[in-house]
Design a protein around this motif. Structure first.
Motif, PDB file in Angstrom:
ATOM      1  N   VAL A 113       0.838  -1.210   0.000  1.00  0.00           N
ATOM      2  CA  VAL A 113       0.000   0.000   0.000  1.00  0.00           C
ATOM      3  C   VAL A 113       0.865   1.250   0.000  1.00  0.00           C
ATOM      4  O   VAL A 113       0.609   2.193  -0.753  1.00  0.00           O
ATOM      5  CB  VAL A 113      -0.974  -0.012   1.203  1.00  0.00           C
ATOM      6  N   VAL A 114       1.907   1.265   0.809  1.00  0.00           N
ATOM      7  CA  VAL A 114       2.827   2.410   0.842  1.00  0.00           C
ATOM      8  C   VAL A 114       3.556   2.523  -0.499  1.00  0.00           C
ATOM      9  O   VAL A 114       3.798   3.627  -0.985  1.00  0.00           O
ATOM     10  CB  VAL A 114       3.809   2.279   2.027  1.00  0.00           C
ATOM     11  N   THR A 115       3.868   1.401  -1.116  1.00  0.00           N
ATOM     12  CA  THR A 115       4.520   1.415  -2.429  1.00  0.00           C
ATOM     13  C   THR A 115       3.624   2.090  -3.458  1.00  0.00           C
ATOM     14  O   THR A 115       4.098   2.869  -4.288  1.00  0.00           O
ATOM     15  CB  THR A 115       4.889  -0.005  -2.868  1.00  0.00           C
ATOM     16  N   ARG A 116       2.332   1.820  -3.406  1.00  0.00           N
ATOM     17  CA  ARG A 116       1.380   2.511  -4.297  1.00  0.00           C
ATOM     18  C   ARG A 116       1.452   4.014  -4.079  1.00  0.00           C
ATOM     19  O   ARG A 116       1.503   4.784  -5.038  1.00  0.00           O
ATOM     20  CB  ARG A 116      -0.053   2.064  -4.011  1.00  0.00           C
ATOM     21  N   LEU A 117       1.423   4.405  -2.809  1.00  0.00           N
ATOM     22  CA  LEU A 117       1.453   5.833  -2.485  1.00  0.00           C
ATOM     23  C   LEU A 117       2.755   6.474  -2.955  1.00  0.00           C
ATOM     24  O   LEU A 117       2.748   7.552  -3.553  1.00  0.00           O
ATOM     25  CB  LEU A 117       1.260   6.040  -0.982  1.00  0.00           C
ATOM     26  N   VAL A 118       3.869   5.812  -2.724  1.00  0.00           N
ATOM     27  CA  VAL A 118       5.165   6.356  -3.145  1.00  0.00           C
ATOM     28  C   VAL A 118       5.224   6.476  -4.668  1.00  0.00           C
ATOM     29  O   VAL A 118       5.670   7.500  -5.195  1.00  0.00           O
ATOM     30  CB  VAL A 118       6.327   5.502  -2.584  1.00  0.00           C
ATOM     31  N   ALA A 119       4.761   5.472  -5.378  1.00  0.00           N
ATOM     32  CA  ALA A 119       4.743   5.541  -6.849  1.00  0.00           C
ATOM     33  C   ALA A 119       3.872   6.704  -7.308  1.00  0.00           C
ATOM     34  O   ALA A 119       4.248   7.458  -8.217  1.00  0.00           O
ATOM     35  CB  ALA A 119       4.250   4.226  -7.433  1.00  0.00           C
ATOM     36  N   LEU A 120       2.720   6.865  -6.692  1.00  0.00           N
ATOM     37  CA  LEU A 120       1.833   7.970  -7.040  1.00  0.00           C
ATOM     38  C   LEU A 120       2.496   9.313  -6.763  1.00  0.00           C
ATOM     39  O   LEU A 120       2.428  10.232  -7.581  1.00  0.00           O
ATOM     40  CB  LEU A 120       0.532   7.840  -6.244  1.00  0.00           C
ATOM     41  N   LEU A 121       3.186   9.432  -5.641  1.00  0.00           N
ATOM     42  CA  LEU A 121       3.869  10.683  -5.299  1.00  0.00           C
ATOM     43  C   LEU A 121       5.028  10.978  -6.244  1.00  0.00           C
ATOM     44  O   LEU A 121       5.277  12.144  -6.576  1.00  0.00           O
ATOM     45  CB  LEU A 121       4.346  10.647  -3.847  1.00  0.00           C
ATOM     46  N   VAL A 122       5.730   9.948  -6.687  1.00  0.00           N
ATOM     47  CA  VAL A 122       6.805  10.152  -7.666  1.00  0.00           C
ATOM     48  C   VAL A 122       6.214  10.682  -8.969  1.00  0.00           C
ATOM     49  O   VAL A 122       6.715  11.663  -9.539  1.00  0.00           O
ATOM     50  CB  VAL A 122       7.602   8.849  -7.894  1.00  0.00           C
ATOM     51  N   LEU A 123       5.143  10.069  -9.441  1.00  0.00           N
ATOM     52  CA  LEU A 123       4.508  10.532 -10.673  1.00  0.00           C
ATOM     53  C   LEU A 123       3.967  11.955 -10.494  1.00  0.00           C
ATOM     54  O   LEU A 123       4.112  12.799 -11.378  1.00  0.00           O
ATOM     55  CB  LEU A 123       3.392   9.576 -11.088  1.00  0.00           C
ATOM     56  N   TRP A 124       3.370  12.235  -9.344  1.00  0.00           N
ATOM     57  CA  TRP A 124       2.832  13.566  -9.044  1.00  0.00           C
ATOM     58  C   TRP A 124       3.955  14.600  -9.012  1.00  0.00           C
ATOM     59  O   TRP A 124       3.826  15.681  -9.596  1.00  0.00           O
ATOM     60  CB  TRP A 124       2.100  13.497  -7.704  1.00  0.00           C
ATOM     61  N   SER A 125       5.063  14.264  -8.368  1.00  0.00           N
ATOM     62  CA  SER A 125       6.171  15.224  -8.250  1.00  0.00           C
ATOM     63  C   SER A 125       6.763  15.578  -9.602  1.00  0.00           C
ATOM     64  O   SER A 125       7.304  16.661  -9.783  1.00  0.00           O
ATOM     65  CB  SER A 125       7.259  14.691  -7.323  1.00  0.00           C
ATOM     66  N   GLN A 126       6.654  14.656 -10.550  1.00  0.00           N
ATOM     67  CA  GLN A 126       7.191  14.893 -11.890  1.00  0.00           C
ATOM     68  C   GLN A 126       6.101  15.343 -12.856  1.00  0.00           C
ATOM     69  O   GLN A 126       6.353  15.468 -14.055  1.00  0.00           O
ATOM     70  CB  GLN A 126       7.880  13.636 -12.397  1.00  0.00           C
ATOM     71  N   GLN A 127       4.913  15.535 -12.334  1.00  0.00           N
ATOM     72  CA  GLN A 127       3.759  15.923 -13.134  1.00  0.00           C
ATOM     73  C   GLN A 127       3.569  14.991 -14.329  1.00  0.00           C
ATOM     74  O   GLN A 127       3.244  15.421 -15.434  1.00  0.00           O
ATOM     75  CB  GLN A 127       3.857  17.371 -13.577  1.00  0.00           C
ATOM     76  N   ALA A 128       3.792  13.711 -14.072  1.00  0.00           N
ATOM     77  CA  ALA A 128       3.639  12.701 -15.122  1.00  0.00           C
ATOM     78  C   ALA A 128       2.171  12.322 -15.243  1.00  0.00           C
ATOM     79  O   ALA A 128       1.416  12.379 -14.277  1.00  0.00           O
ATOM     80  CB  ALA A 128       4.480  11.470 -14.782  1.00  0.00           C
ATOM     81  N   GLU A 129       1.789  11.948 -16.446  1.00  0.00           N
ATOM     82  CA  GLU A 129       0.432  11.453 -16.674  1.00  0.00           C
ATOM     83  C   GLU A 129       0.228  10.189 -15.866  1.00  0.00           C
ATOM     84  O   GLU A 129       1.083   9.309 -15.856  1.00  0.00           O
ATOM     85  CB  GLU A 129       0.238  11.084 -18.149  1.00  0.00           C
ATOM     86  N   LEU A 130      -0.920  10.100 -15.227  1.00  0.00           N
ATOM     87  CA  LEU A 130      -1.268   8.849 -14.565  1.00  0.00           C
ATOM     88  C   LEU A 130      -1.721   7.884 -15.648  1.00  0.00           C
ATOM     89  O   LEU A 130      -2.608   8.206 -16.431  1.00  0.00           O
ATOM     90  CB  LEU A 130      -2.422   9.076 -13.586  1.00  0.00           C
ATOM     91  N   PRO A 131      -1.104   6.723 -15.735  1.00  0.00           N
ATOM     92  CA  PRO A 131      -1.517   5.772 -16.757  1.00  0.00           C
ATOM     93  C   PRO A 131      -2.974   5.392 -16.559  1.00  0.00           C
ATOM     94  O   PRO A 131      -3.420   5.158 -15.433  1.00  0.00           O
ATOM     95  CB  PRO A 131      -0.608   4.567 -16.526  1.00  0.00           C
ATOM     96  N   VAL A 132      -3.726   5.330 -17.647  1.00  0.00           N
ATOM     97  CA  VAL A 132      -5.161   5.097 -17.580  1.00  0.00           C
ATOM     98  C   VAL A 132      -5.489   3.835 -16.789  1.00  0.00           C
ATOM     99  O   VAL A 132      -6.271   3.863 -15.853  1.00  0.00           O
ATOM    100  CB  VAL A 132      -5.770   5.021 -19.000  1.00  0.00           C
ATOM    101  N   LEU A 133      -4.876   2.729 -17.140  1.00  0.00           N
ATOM    102  CA  LEU A 133      -5.216   1.470 -16.489  1.00  0.00           C
ATOM    103  C   LEU A 133      -4.612   1.342 -15.097  1.00  0.00           C
ATOM    104  O   LEU A 133      -5.112   0.591 -14.266  1.00  0.00           O
ATOM    105  CB  LEU A 133      -4.775   0.290 -17.357  1.00  0.00           C
ATOM    106  N   MET A 134      -3.552   2.058 -14.814  1.00  0.00           N
ATOM    107  CA  MET A 134      -2.890   1.951 -13.521  1.00  0.00           C
ATOM    108  C   MET A 134      -3.334   3.039 -12.553  1.00  0.00           C
ATOM    109  O   MET A 134      -3.117   2.939 -11.359  1.00  0.00           O
ATOM    110  CB  MET A 134      -1.363   2.056 -13.681  1.00  0.00           C
ATOM    111  N   GLY A 135      -3.956   4.097 -13.065  1.00  0.00           N
ATOM    112  CA  GLY A 135      -4.341   5.219 -12.229  1.00  0.00           C
ATOM    113  C   GLY A 135      -5.226   4.818 -11.065  1.00  0.00           C
ATOM    114  O   GLY A 135      -5.010   5.236  -9.927  1.00  0.00           O
TER     115      GLY A 135
END
Length: 149
Positions: A113-135
């Motif tokens: 669960v924390v890994t999900r959050l960390v991955a989301l925060l990494v993508l957020w910090s880089q303003q990366a698109e959230l992948p449609v199926l993984m979002g």
């Protein structure tokens, strides 16, 4: 600390728009967060530096985990990271940043669960698109698992 990080994710669509640390600390205190949680979260965020990992995208090959990484990151965590990379939710450089930020946490805090959050925060910090199926999978770390209605 994770509550503070989740709060920041929800409050700031653009991580660059968040105020300076001093103002942000006051805002987080006013929102009811404790000082040690705020300091830990902001220190952790400041450590999110993608620069050392940028060259990884140019290479190709298989990622092997060191003995220390294997001890600190469970098979489930490593498998989830691989799943995200295999499904192009993370670039190799983003994968390395996720691993770096996971290793910056207490070993007891690292789980899928924390890994999900960390991955989301990494993508957020880089303003990366959230992948449609993984979002949805990643957002479950913030909003909880979706329920059938």
């Amino acid at each position: 600390m994770f509550d503070v990080l989740t709060f920041l994710f929800e409050q700031y669509d653009d991580p660059a728009s968040r105020p300076e640390r001093e103002h942000l600390t006051r805002q987080l205190e006013a929102a009811g967060f404790e000082d040690d949680e705020i300091v830990d979260a902001l220190d952790w965020l400041e450590g999110m530096n993608p620069e050392p990992f940028m060259g990884v995208n140019a290479g190709s090959g298989l990622r092997f985990y060191s003995e220390d990484e294997q001890e600190r990151l469970s098979v489930e965590v490593r498998g989830f990271i691989q799943f995200l990379e295999d499904n192009q939710a993370l670039t190799p450089a983003q994968r390395e940043l996720v691993i770096d930020r996971l290793l910056a946490l207490d070993a007891d805090d690292v789980n899928p669960v924390v890994t999900r959050l960390v991955a989301l925060l990494v993508l957020w910090s880089q303003q990366a698109e959230l992948p449609v199926l993984m979002g949805e999978e990643l957002l479950a770390a913030v909003h909880g698992d979706p329920t059938m209605q």
